[in-house]
Write a protein that holds these residues in place. Structure first.
Motif, short mmCIF file in Angstrom:
data_model
loop_
_atom_site.label_atom_id
_atom_site.label_comp_id
_atom_site.label_asym_id
_atom_site.label_seq_id
_atom_site.Cartn_x
_atom_site.Cartn_y
_atom_site.Cartn_z
N VAL A 51 0.84 -1.20 0.00
CA VAL A 51 0.00 0.00 0.00
C VAL A 51 0.88 1.26 0.00
O VAL A 51 0.60 2.22 -0.73
CB VAL A 51 -0.95 -0.02 1.21
N VAL A 52 1.95 1.27 0.79
CA VAL A 52 2.82 2.44 0.86
C VAL A 52 3.54 2.65 -0.48
O VAL A 52 3.83 3.79 -0.86
CB VAL A 52 3.84 2.28 2.00
N ASN A 53 3.79 1.57 -1.19
CA ASN A 53 4.49 1.69 -2.47
C ASN A 53 3.68 2.46 -3.51
O ASN A 53 4.25 3.02 -4.46
CB ASN A 53 4.83 0.30 -3.00
N LEU A 54 2.36 2.51 -3.36
CA LEU A 54 1.53 3.23 -4.31
C LEU A 54 1.83 4.73 -4.29
O LEU A 54 2.16 5.31 -5.34
CB LEU A 54 0.05 2.96 -4.03
N PRO A 55 1.76 5.43 -3.14
CA PRO A 55 2.17 6.84 -3.16
C PRO A 55 3.68 7.02 -3.31
O PRO A 55 4.14 8.06 -3.80
CB PRO A 55 1.70 7.37 -1.80
N MET A 56 4.45 6.01 -2.93
CA MET A 56 5.90 6.11 -3.07
C MET A 56 6.31 6.19 -4.54
O MET A 56 7.26 6.91 -4.89
CB MET A 56 6.57 4.91 -2.39
N ARG A 57 5.61 5.47 -5.42
CA ARG A 57 5.89 5.58 -6.85
C ARG A 57 5.66 7.01 -7.34
O ARG A 57 6.45 7.53 -8.14
CB ARG A 57 4.98 4.62 -7.62
N SER A 58 4.59 7.62 -6.87
CA SER A 58 4.31 9.00 -7.27
C SER A 58 5.39 9.95 -6.76
O SER A 58 5.84 10.85 -7.49
CB SER A 58 2.93 9.42 -6.74
N TRP A 59 5.82 9.75 -5.53
CA TRP A 59 6.90 10.58 -4.98
C TRP A 59 8.18 10.42 -5.80
O TRP A 59 8.88 11.40 -6.10
CB TRP A 59 7.15 10.20 -3.53
N ARG A 61 8.49 9.50 -8.95
CA ARG A 61 8.35 10.10 -10.28
C ARG A 61 8.53 11.61 -10.21
O ARG A 61 9.12 12.22 -11.09
CB ARG A 61 6.98 9.74 -10.87
N ARG A 62 7.99 12.21 -9.17
CA ARG A 62 8.13 13.66 -9.02
C ARG A 62 9.56 14.06 -8.65
O ARG A 62 10.00 15.17 -8.97
CB ARG A 62 7.15 14.17 -7.95
N TRP A 63 10.26 13.18 -7.95
CA TRP A 63 11.62 13.51 -7.52
C TRP A 63 12.58 13.60 -8.71
O TRP A 63 13.45 14.46 -8.76
CB TRP A 63 12.11 12.45 -6.53
N GLY A 64 12.42 12.70 -9.64
CA GLY A 64 13.33 12.69 -10.78
C GLY A 64 14.61 11.92 -10.47
O GLY A 64 14.62 10.98 -9.68
N LEU A 67 19.99 13.95 -6.87
CA LEU A 67 20.33 13.51 -5.51
C LEU A 67 19.88 12.06 -5.27
O LEU A 67 18.99 11.78 -4.47
CB LEU A 67 19.69 14.43 -4.46
N PRO A 68 20.49 11.10 -5.96
CA PRO A 68 20.04 9.70 -5.83
C PRO A 68 20.20 9.14 -4.43
O PRO A 68 19.49 8.22 -4.04
CB PRO A 68 20.92 8.95 -6.84
N GLN A 69 21.16 9.68 -3.62
CA GLN A 69 21.34 9.16 -2.27
C GLN A 69 20.15 9.47 -1.38
O GLN A 69 19.85 8.73 -0.45
CB GLN A 69 22.62 9.74 -1.63
N LEU A 70 19.49 10.59 -1.65
CA LEU A 70 18.35 10.99 -0.81
C LEU A 70 17.01 10.60 -1.40
O LEU A 70 15.98 10.72 -0.72
CB LEU A 70 18.37 12.51 -0.60
N ARG A 71 17.01 10.15 -2.65
CA ARG A 71 15.74 9.89 -3.34
C ARG A 71 14.92 8.82 -2.63
O ARG A 71 13.74 9.04 -2.34
CB ARG A 71 16.04 9.46 -4.78
N ARG A 72 15.50 7.68 -2.33
CA ARG A 72 14.74 6.59 -1.73
C ARG A 72 14.27 6.91 -0.30
O ARG A 72 13.08 6.75 0.01
CB ARG A 72 15.57 5.30 -1.77
N PRO A 73 15.16 7.36 0.62
CA PRO A 73 14.66 7.61 1.98
C PRO A 73 13.64 8.73 2.06
O PRO A 73 12.66 8.64 2.80
CB PRO A 73 15.92 7.93 2.78
N LEU A 77 9.82 8.16 3.21
CA LEU A 77 9.28 8.91 4.34
C LEU A 77 8.05 9.71 3.93
O LEU A 77 7.06 9.77 4.68
CB LEU A 77 10.37 9.83 4.91
N GLY A 78 8.11 10.32 2.76
CA GLY A 78 6.94 11.07 2.28
C GLY A 78 5.73 10.19 2.08
O GLY A 78 4.60 10.58 2.39
N ALA A 79 5.94 8.96 1.58
CA ALA A 79 4.82 8.04 1.38
C ALA A 79 4.21 7.62 2.71
O ALA A 79 2.98 7.58 2.87
CB ALA A 79 5.29 6.82 0.59
N TYR A 80 5.06 7.29 3.68
CA TYR A 80 4.55 6.92 5.01
C TYR A 80 3.77 8.09 5.64
O TYR A 80 2.70 7.89 6.22
CB TYR A 80 5.70 6.50 5.93
N LEU A 81 4.33 9.30 5.53
CA LEU A 81 3.65 10.45 6.11
C LEU A 81 2.33 10.75 5.38
O LEU A 81 1.35 11.18 6.01
CB LEU A 81 4.56 11.68 6.05
#
Length: 362
Positions: A51-59, A61-64, A67-73, A77-81
């Motif tokens: 379920v969290v992966n659904l908004p995480m995909r959107s995050w 895509r928007r990130w681009g 900064l690949p080191q910060l992209r995943r965490p 975190l944004g998806a969980y929040l």
């Protein structure tokens, strides 16, 4: 005709395994229950991660790609929040309204029952013997007595409190383990996907690999469409219910609208459940307003069933209405509310696979 020994051996092994399954079915079911209970936090973690992966995909895509080191965490975190904020908003809307609903019902129910008794006496709807019993009844005292009987069945206060604390600690531990496990899954989802592909390629034949790939792809598409569509449909239905009640000047518009939207997360029967509770609440104010609300809810259900649900949920899932009702009925009978929620996407997976299989021909 003489049978080859391999055929006889396979038939004997099959019969022996079938005998073991029948003979040890009770022990096997008990062992399966123990294993399921032990793996419950991990299974819950897998569900949370999906379920969290659904908004995480959107995050993501928007990130681009910056900064690949910060992209995943950051995206995780944004998806969980995002989901935590949605759950908090839902609870903030529903729990106070539900508490106020219960308070209103308990406070107004004795007077409503007295009014109904007087109306039945005036219209002659009940036999005189029944009216004599009801006319002298103290409804307030009766409700208090019923409440005392119900609470007395819960046992002593200390025992009840200990049981509640034990259940709370158990659920807290399970939820904590599930959240941590879901975070691990999301953090390394690409690596886990690659490992799964390697295992499948190593130990499965090519036709089976293609079948498994098709099954998982169809299941992912159906579940993703169902979750997003059902949540969107619940928000739309709750907003329309609130707006309609405000336009008709019916009381408790926000309360009943939020409750109807929350209950609409349960397919087919959820909106009727919320509407039934709302009608009981309005009965404490005026039977005419309750009847008006039921008429409005019936019209809203027609709009929702014929316009909103087919476009928001039905079209994306691809399951006809009769099979939605069958999936909800069977799932609810097997697993309760969880079965109602899971029955529709599972039925959609089976329906889509069968439709594709028949369309391709023999």
């Amino acid at each position: 005709m003489e049978l080859p020994w391999k055929v006889c051996f396979r038939a004997g092994v099959t019969v022996f395994l079938l005998y073991l399954c029948i003979r040890c079915s009770g022990s096997a079911a008990e062992l399966a229950g123990v294993l399921f209970h032990a793996a419950a936090p991990l299974l819950l973690g897998c569900a949370i991660a999906y379920v969290v992966n659904l908004p995480m995909r959107s995050w993501e895509r928007r990130w681009g790609e910056g900064l690949p080191q910060l992209r995943r965490p950051v995206c995780m975190l944004g998806a969980y929040l995002t989901l935590a904020g949605a759950v908090f908003l839902l609870l903030w809307l529903v729990i106070p309204e539900l508490s106020a609903c219960i308070h209103i019902l308990l406070k107004a129910l004795p007077g409503v029952l007295t009014q109904w008794t007087q109306a039945a006496a005036e219209t002659g709807a009940l036999p005189p013997a029944v009216l004599e019993v009801l006319d002298g009844m103290d409804w307030d005292a009766c409700l208090k007595q019923v409440f005392r009987v119900l609470t007395a069945g819960l046992g002593g206060a200390a025992e009840t409190l200990a049981g509640l604390l034990s259940s709370l600690l158990s659920w807290t531990a399970t939820g904590g383990i599930a959240l941590v496990f879901s975070a691990y899954l999301l953090a390394g989802k690409e690596k886990l996907r690659q490992q799964g592909r390697s295992l499948v390629q190593r130990y499965m034949r090519p036709p089976w690999r293609e079948t498994l790939k098709k099954l998982l792809g169809t299941a992912d598409d159906c579940f993703r469409s169902y979750i997003t569509g059902q949540c969107t449909e619940a928000v739309i239905l709750g907003a329309l219910c609130t707006a309609g009640m405000l336009a008709l000047r019916l009381p408790y518009g926000g309360m009943i609208g939020a409750l109807t939207g929350f209950c609409a997360l349960i397919p087919v029967v959820g909106a009727y459940l919320g509407g039934g509770i709302g009608a009981v609440m309005l009965l404490t104010v005026s039977p005419a307003k309750a009847a008006l609300f039921l008429l409005f809810l019936l019209l809203l259900q027609q709009v929702e069933g014929n316009l909103i649900y087919p476009r928001v949920v039905g079209a994306s899932v691809g399951l006809p209405g009769i099979w939605v009702l069958a999936a909800v009925t069977i799932g609810g009978g097997l697993l309760g509310v969880a079965g109602m929620l899971l029955g529709v996407p599972l039925a959609a997976v089976c329906y889509r696979l069968l439709r594709e299989d028949f369309s391709t021909g023999p």
